[in-house]
Structures are given as C-alpha cells and as structure tokens.
Design an enzyme around this catalytic site. Structure first.
Site, PDB file in Angstrom:
ATOM      1  N   SER A   1       0.836  -1.190   0.000  1.00 19.91           N
ATOM      2  CA  SER A   1       0.000   0.000   0.000  1.00 19.91           C
ATOM      3  C   SER A   1       0.881   1.254   0.000  1.00 19.91           C
ATOM      4  CB  SER A   1      -0.956  -0.037   1.197  1.00 19.91           C
ATOM      5  OG  SER A   1      -1.983   0.918   1.053  1.00 19.91           O
TER       6      SER A   1
ATOM      7  N   ASP B   1      -9.008  -5.285  -5.351  1.00 23.49           N
ATOM      8  CA  ASP B   1      -8.535  -4.207  -4.474  1.00 23.49           C
ATOM      9  C   ASP B   1      -9.426  -2.982  -4.662  1.00 23.49           C
ATOM     10  OD1 ASP B   1      -7.069  -2.122  -3.209  1.00 23.49           O
ATOM     11  OD2 ASP B   1      -5.196  -3.196  -3.543  1.00 23.49           O
TER      12      ASP B   1
ATOM     13  N   HIS C   1      -7.123  -5.688  -0.985  1.00 26.12           N
ATOM     14  CA  HIS C   1      -5.996  -4.963  -0.423  1.00 26.12           C
ATOM     15  C   HIS C   1      -5.551  -5.646   0.876  1.00 26.12           C
ATOM     16  CE1 HIS C   1      -3.859  -1.096  -0.758  1.00 26.12           C
ATOM     17  NE2 HIS C   1      -3.880  -1.014   0.566  1.00 26.12           N
TER      18      HIS C   1
END
Length: 400
Positions: free
Chosen positions: A237, A335, A368
């Site tokens: 991330s 995601d 994610h």
C-alpha cells in the site's frame, strides 16, 4: 445473514471512492479467513439443526454463504499456480536452477496446520531485536531486526520492510511479519522500520526516512551479519509506494537531506498493492480522486494545483528510468482501495523502459492487504517471493 452479506461483498466488492473503503473493511478479513468462516457456518447450521432452531431462510442463507465461501477458498488456492506462472513467464522456467534447492511438493502445498490460528505469528527459528534508532525522530525513526535465532552467517542478504497505512497510520510490528519470519528462518537479515507520519509530518518526510533507513543499513547491517552491498526492499500500500519510489530514486539528494552522500540504491524491489500514481498522471479517476480528496488534504503540504511538481516527483510511475532495479509487482483484482490498473500501468512502463527484469503477479479475487497475516493466499505469495529473492540473490552474486 451477516455472513451471507460479508461473503457477497467479498465476492463482488463495491467500487468507488466512497464505497471502496467500507467494502475493503468488510471484505478483507472475509476473503482471507474464508476457511474459518466456512467451518463456522457449517458448525452453526449443525448446532441449529440439533437444537431444532433451524429455519428455511436460515438454511438458505447458510447454504448460499457456504457456496460463496467455498469459492473464496478455491480462489485463494489458485494463488499458488498464478504466482508460479508469473515467475516462469517473466524469468523463464530455468530460473529454478539458480536456487540451492528446487521447491519440493511440501514447499508448494498449503500449510493448513499453520493456518488454524493465523494470528499466532511465532517462529522459534527467528529472534527479533526491537527499537533500534536509525534517525532523530524518536519512535518514528526506530527499526526492528529479524534474525535467524542461531545468528546469521556473515554476508547474509538483507530485506527492508516498509509498512503501509495511507502514510498516516501504521507501525513496523503490524505488516510484513510472515515474509520476514519466513526469510529470517532461512538466513536473511530483515529490517522493519517506522517512519514519520502525515499529517504531522507532510510528504516527503516518509520517503526521506526510508532513505535514512537505507543509509543506516549500508553503514551498520554488517554488525548483524548482513551484506551491506545487497538490499531488497518490500512493502504494501503506502509502503508499496515508498518501496517503488525508493527503488527508482537512488542517491537523489532532494530525498535524503542530511545523508546526501549515502548510497541509497537497492538491488531489487517487491511492492505489494502499491500506489504508483500520486499525480493522477495516468488519468485514472481513482488516482485523481485519491490525489484531490486525500493526498492534498492529509499527506502533501499543498494541493496538486499549487504544486504539481511535488506530486509528479512522488509518483513512481513518472520516475522510471532504464536503470531501474529488478521488480516483482503484486496486486489483487478486487482491491477497492488502490485500483489494479495502477499496477498494470506501472508494470507496462517498467517493461518498456527498464533494462532489468519485471515480474507481475495479478491475483484474481484478492483484496488490499491480503498478506497482513498468514492465509492460504499469503502463504503461497510468501513462498513465491522467497523463490524470487533467492533467485535474485544467487544471480546477483554470480554477476559480481
């Protein structure tokens, strides 16, 4: 009913700037803990039947949830073939010959026993040294070392782990632990860092700290058995963004004030579900929305309109050169926080420009932060990264 709703969201997450965050929050754990939820659903249905409390609606919802959760489990298991296929496609099937020991069937199988309690991340073959200062910013400039419990041999390869958290939250104990434990048990020296967080410390404080940590590693890691000349970097991330940016901006004096003369090159980068377009240069609506709705308010000191050069300088997508190091990029198609389109564009530009290898593993049905704790999917991804990094380490040594 709640389990059915969570399963439906995990299978078909809501997209969009506003809906993406709650969809992630609801779907992330459901996706990676699907085997546990499937077991719980079956047990609950059996108990309800035994007690005579079952209803037709309840059984229908339980059945639908079970079917959906089974599909999630099956999709997670596909990760093994997908990451292996990505390595074969981009490195060639002969890359396994560079490993000391080719992976056995046991190495490729799902480690079900270790997944029973995925939050119990203990590895007796690894010791951790915590709270070493690498800079002047107190706890935000501390790092942890993950070392083989018997001590690494001299000249061990080094991995730097950069945590995520939208550049505003997170710490070194929360992310990358499965990968660091796995590699440290095999002799690597792994370094996990804290860095200064926005909005208290606005960008580029975060990348400055990553560079400062790299400089510390170059100067000090030999004292812990590591090879200061070989450094791999990884993160997810925001950590994926910082990983890619650090890899693409070696020795940039504007990003390493106070240690301008330090060697901040890295040999290989493995970003997970990273943000590669801070400036919205790709034209992706999600990237532009993140830039104007979040980065300008919480991370950067000024808006894009007032300082577009700062956003462009912070975008890995725009910092690619022919001298970029080797990359292994990993991203999930489900995601909802960072679109997989960013990774696709980043990889495409890397392959067009870089002289080095580029591996891309795109994981269907993956949210994610899938690798925060051990799961079916993350176990296979960790092992693939292990094979990739050992291939890279061995190849690098042969070419010296």
């Amino acid at each position: 009913m709640i389990t059915a709703a969570l399963t439906a969201n995990a299978l078909r997450p809501a997209r969009g700037v506003r809906s993406g965050i709650p969809s992630f929050a609801a779907g992330w754990l459901t996706t990676e803990l699907a085997p546990h939820l499937l077991t719980a659903t079956a047990v609950d249905a059996a108990v309800s039947t035994a007690r005579g409390r079952g209803s037709r609606l309840g059984y229908l919802l339980a059945g639908a949830s079970a079917v959906g959760l089974a599909a999630l489990v099956r999709e997670s298991g596909r990760a093994q073939g997908l990451v292996a296929g990505a390595l074969d496609a981009d490195l060639g099937p002969d890359y396994l010959q560079a490993l000391e020991t080719p992976p056995s069937p046991a190495d490729l199988a799902t480690p079900w026993r270790r997944l029973v309690n995925p939050f119990r991340m203990r590895e007796p073959r690894v010791k951790v040294i915590r709270g070493i200062a690498y800079g002047p910013a107190g706890r935000r400039n501390e790092l942890d070392l993950y070392l083989p419990s018997e001590g690494p041999s001299t000249g061990a390869p080094v991995l730097l782990q950069v945590h995520g958290g939208a550049w505003t939250i997170g710490n070194k104990e929360q992310q990358g632990v499965p990968l660091m434990q796995h590699l440290a048990a095999k002799g690597w020296v792994c370094v996990a860092i804290n860095y200064r967080l926005a909005p208290r410390d606005r960008f580029p404080a975060q990348i400055v700290d990553v560079k400062r940590a790299i400089a510390w590693i170059r100067e000090n890691i030999a004292d812990y058995g590591g090879d200061p000349e070989y450094l791999a970097i990884t993160g997810g991330s925001a950590g994926g963004h910082l990983t890619a940016l650090a890899a693409l901006t070696p020795d940039d004096p504007t990003l390493q004030p106070g240690c301008e003369d330090a060697d901040t090159t890295v040999q290989v980068a493995v970003p997970h579900y990273g943000v590669y377009d801070m400036a919205g240069a790709s034209g992706l609506k999600t990237a532009i929305a993140m830039r104007d709705g979040f980065l300008a308010r919480r991370v950067f000191p000024r808006s894009w309109e007032d300082d577009p050069e700062a956003y462009e300088a912070a975008s890995p997508l725009l910092r690619i050169t022919p001298d970029a190091p080797d990359f292994f990029v990993i991203h999930g198609t489900n995601d909802t926080l960072v679109s997989v389109e960013q990774a696709r564009l980043f990889v495409e530009r890397l392959r067009e420009t870089s002289k080095r290898t580029v591996v891309f593993a795109e994981l269907p049905g993956t949210q994610h932060a899938f690798d925060i704790f051990p799961s079916i999917r993350s176990a296979h991804v960790v092992r693939a990264i292990d094979r990739y990094l050992h291939w890279h380490w061995n190849t690098w040594r042969q070419q010296r």
